[in-house]
Design a protein around this motif. Sequence first.
Motif, mmCIF file in Angstrom:
data_model
loop_
_atom_site.group_PDB
_atom_site.id
_atom_site.type_symbol
_atom_site.label_atom_id
_atom_site.label_comp_id
_atom_site.label_asym_id
_atom_site.label_seq_id
_atom_site.Cartn_x
_atom_site.Cartn_y
_atom_site.Cartn_z
ATOM 1 N N THR A 208 3.175 4.353 -0.204
ATOM 2 C CA THR A 208 4.628 4.464 -0.609
ATOM 3 C C THR A 208 5.142 3.024 -0.802
ATOM 4 O O THR A 208 6.195 2.949 -1.835
ATOM 5 C CB THR A 208 5.396 5.353 0.715
ATOM 6 O OG1 THR A 208 4.934 6.491 0.550
ATOM 7 C CG2 THR A 208 6.778 4.953 0.571
ATOM 8 N N LEU B 182 2.725 11.651 -4.007
ATOM 9 C CA LEU B 182 2.299 11.278 -2.773
ATOM 10 C C LEU B 182 2.730 11.886 -1.493
ATOM 11 O O LEU B 182 2.169 12.655 -0.832
ATOM 12 C CB LEU B 182 2.378 9.815 -2.402
ATOM 13 C CG LEU B 182 1.971 9.389 -1.171
ATOM 14 C CD1 LEU B 182 0.409 9.327 -0.917
ATOM 15 C CD2 LEU B 182 2.385 7.884 -0.941
ATOM 16 N N CYS C 182 1.003 -1.155 -0.017
ATOM 17 C CA CYS C 182 -0.004 0.031 0.064
ATOM 18 C C CYS C 182 0.824 1.136 -0.085
ATOM 19 O O CYS C 182 1.792 1.132 0.352
ATOM 20 C CB CYS C 182 -0.957 -0.032 1.354
ATOM 21 S SG CYS C 182 -1.906 -1.321 1.373
ATOM 22 N N GLN D 200 13.458 -0.029 1.473
ATOM 23 C CA GLN D 200 12.686 -1.109 0.633
ATOM 24 C C GLN D 200 13.254 -1.412 -0.832
ATOM 25 O O GLN D 200 13.140 -2.508 -1.359
ATOM 26 C CB GLN D 200 11.128 -0.587 0.479
ATOM 27 C CG GLN D 200 10.441 -0.602 1.909
ATOM 28 C CD GLN D 200 9.118 0.275 1.872
ATOM 29 O OE1 GLN D 200 8.968 0.940 0.919
ATOM 30 N NE2 GLN D 200 8.341 -0.021 3.064
ATOM 31 N N GLN E 167 6.471 -1.162 5.842
ATOM 32 C CA GLN E 167 7.289 -0.670 6.711
ATOM 33 C C GLN E 167 6.784 -1.275 7.921
ATOM 34 O O GLN E 167 7.546 -1.764 8.902
ATOM 35 C CB GLN E 167 7.113 0.936 6.707
ATOM 36 C CG GLN E 167 8.096 1.677 7.584
ATOM 37 C CD GLN E 167 7.663 1.880 9.004
ATOM 38 O OE1 GLN E 167 8.787 1.510 9.674
ATOM 39 N NE2 GLN E 167 6.482 2.125 9.310
HETATM 40 C C1 F6R Z 1 3.158 7.530 2.902
HETATM 41 C C2 F6R Z 1 3.067 6.287 3.624
HETATM 42 C C3 F6R Z 1 1.974 5.501 3.501
HETATM 43 C C4 F6R Z 1 2.446 4.064 4.002
HETATM 44 C C5 F6R Z 1 1.272 3.159 3.852
HETATM 45 C C6 F6R Z 1 1.564 1.852 3.922
HETATM 46 O O1 F6R Z 1 4.212 8.241 3.336
HETATM 47 O O2 F6R Z 1 3.836 6.277 4.610
HETATM 48 O O3 F6R Z 1 1.586 5.560 2.100
HETATM 49 O O4 F6R Z 1 3.377 3.751 2.608
HETATM 50 O O5 F6R Z 1 0.243 3.327 4.504
HETATM 51 O O6 F6R Z 1 2.304 1.554 5.220
HETATM 52 P P1 F6R Z 1 3.370 0.194 5.277
HETATM 53 O O7 F6R Z 1 4.445 0.336 4.505
HETATM 54 O O8 F6R Z 1 3.599 0.376 6.932
HETATM 55 O O9 F6R Z 1 2.413 -0.977 5.278
#
Ligand code: F6R
Length: 609
Positions: free
Chosen positions: A303, A485, A301, A408, A349
């Motif tokens: 980033t 974004l 999702c 990543q 993340q």
């Molecule tokens: C943008 C951002 C979000 C996350 C997304 C996925 O700066 O941080 O778009 O990338 O919510 O989050 P994770 O990587 O924790 O699954």
Amino acid sequence: MCGIVGYIGDEEATPVLINALKKLEYRGYDSAGIAVIGDGKLSVRKAKGAIKFLEQRIATEIIRGSVGIGHTRWATHGEPSDVNSHPHTDVAGKIAVVHNGIIENHAKLRAFLESHGVAFRSQTDTEVVAHLIDFHYNGDLLQAVLETLKRIEGSYALSVVCESSPDRIVAVRKDAPLVIGVGKGENLIASDVPPLLEYTRDVYYPNDLEVAVVYRDRVEFYDADGDPIEKTTTHVEWDISAAEKGGYEHFMLKEIHEQPKALADTLRARIKTYATKSINLEEIGFDASWAEANRVVITACGTAWHAGVVGKYAFERFARIPVDVDIASEYRYRNPIFDPKDIFIIISQSGETADTLAAMRMARSGGARIIAITNAVGSTLAREADLVMYTWAGPEIAVASTKAFTTQLMCVYLIALQFGALRGTISSEDLARHIDELEALPAQAEKILAEKETIQRFAARNFNKSKAFFMGRLFDYAISLESALKLKEISYTHSEAFAAGELKHGPIALVDETTLIVAICTQRELFDKMDSNIKEVKARGATVLVITYEGETHFDKTADEIFRIPAAPDALTPMLSVIPSQLYAYYCSVLRGLDPDKPRNLAKSVTVE
Ligand code: F6R
């Protein structure tokens, strides 16, 4: 996406809980609250807004006691308000609950409880939990919680205290993060590791539906049937200073600056340097069988999805294997077609994103093998995947992801290159050369950061532009998505990304003299095409910033401004070309008087749909 904390020990609980909540504020900041038991009485204080408002309340309405729970909220059910803030209590105010997640069957449970005379105070889904625990309470808090778990559906991390059992906190998780820190004569509970580090580095990571009963001097675990289970602690290596701002005005700026180190850390452990350089992924259990896949599917999702889009280009370039990249929330609902020889790469993340986890579980039930790329050791994603490749970015506190994204990418490149090496689509000489090129990236990223004032000055001239569009081709298109974004989420500028070749197919209708165009131009074979696109938007009055390489003169006549990054191979440039955009978004946010670390309506970890 809320944060929960708990403390039981010999200290006053209130300052410990407030301190811990501040370290979790990135998980939500609509309201905060604590419940503390002292002198045999449970007291609750809560306040709408940031934790400082709760602190102000506590300063005049002091509560004492050495056992308590706390919460910082990102609203899902019911508006941000004092009454909807956690902790929630039963009718008598003797049992208090904090909750992160969603109780999906709360409406049914509410009707049931109301039919038994319970008067609800809030609009939250959580309040049903407090009343249900009370409904089942016969002097044994653990039993009451176990009974409650049988009735609630959804995702949760819960911490519960009860006035008649002041020597314990009961905590449990299902599909939401929970960590228990083991101190000396004190124990703590939190949604995430940073708040615990000041007190201990030894933590338990409970699995779903393992119930912890946390006393001052011990932690007991029980399964959902109430049978005792043994668990071992994990020692956390994170440095506490890594979780603080370290002299920067905002976490986001600090994290942007941490990228050279994070990239180097993520790369270093994966390189074999003797004889010809090669990639070492054996530590994560990646062997030749993985490269026999017919297709790679990348799901994530936000980033993290953009890292997947870069991954598609990288896998095709280096490993010549078909790649599908999917947004997890789309993937999980579109009845996808599986091949047992598919390999899934799931990027997150936090390792806790609800849609991403759901997509992973679907892939798993379809028989696919799963590689997780995550920054969170012990996260649900890390625990459920077949292989885990950690990004060594350290804790990312700012809501907008920066160093997690570039690390990543580093992981994605390492896997793509290793796929290529195992499939024979790149020679060992080429692999060694690419490794040299990867190893050069941290110093190159450092050079970009040294030029940040150039971006700051550009932002000062353009931060008020009402529209900003990012365009590029191939890898630059993927970075345009991420750049747009970043800008929209922290500066609230209307920003979009498009593949430059799509310009004529629609987006150019939006371009006028109020538009900023950032043209990312690092794909050398397509410079002429980009130049034509730039001329087209210039002719409509747009201001154009070009991001390209040092020494490159191609755009000198067309661009209004040029920001130059160190020359690198086209295919590896994303880890560099995104940095100017991160800085631009950061400075626009600050110039607009916003807090880049806490963008409105967003939270760091999206653990609900
Ligand atoms: C943008 C951002 C979000 C996350 C997304 C996925 O700066 O941080 O778009 O990338 O919510 O989050 P994770 O990587 O924790 O699954």
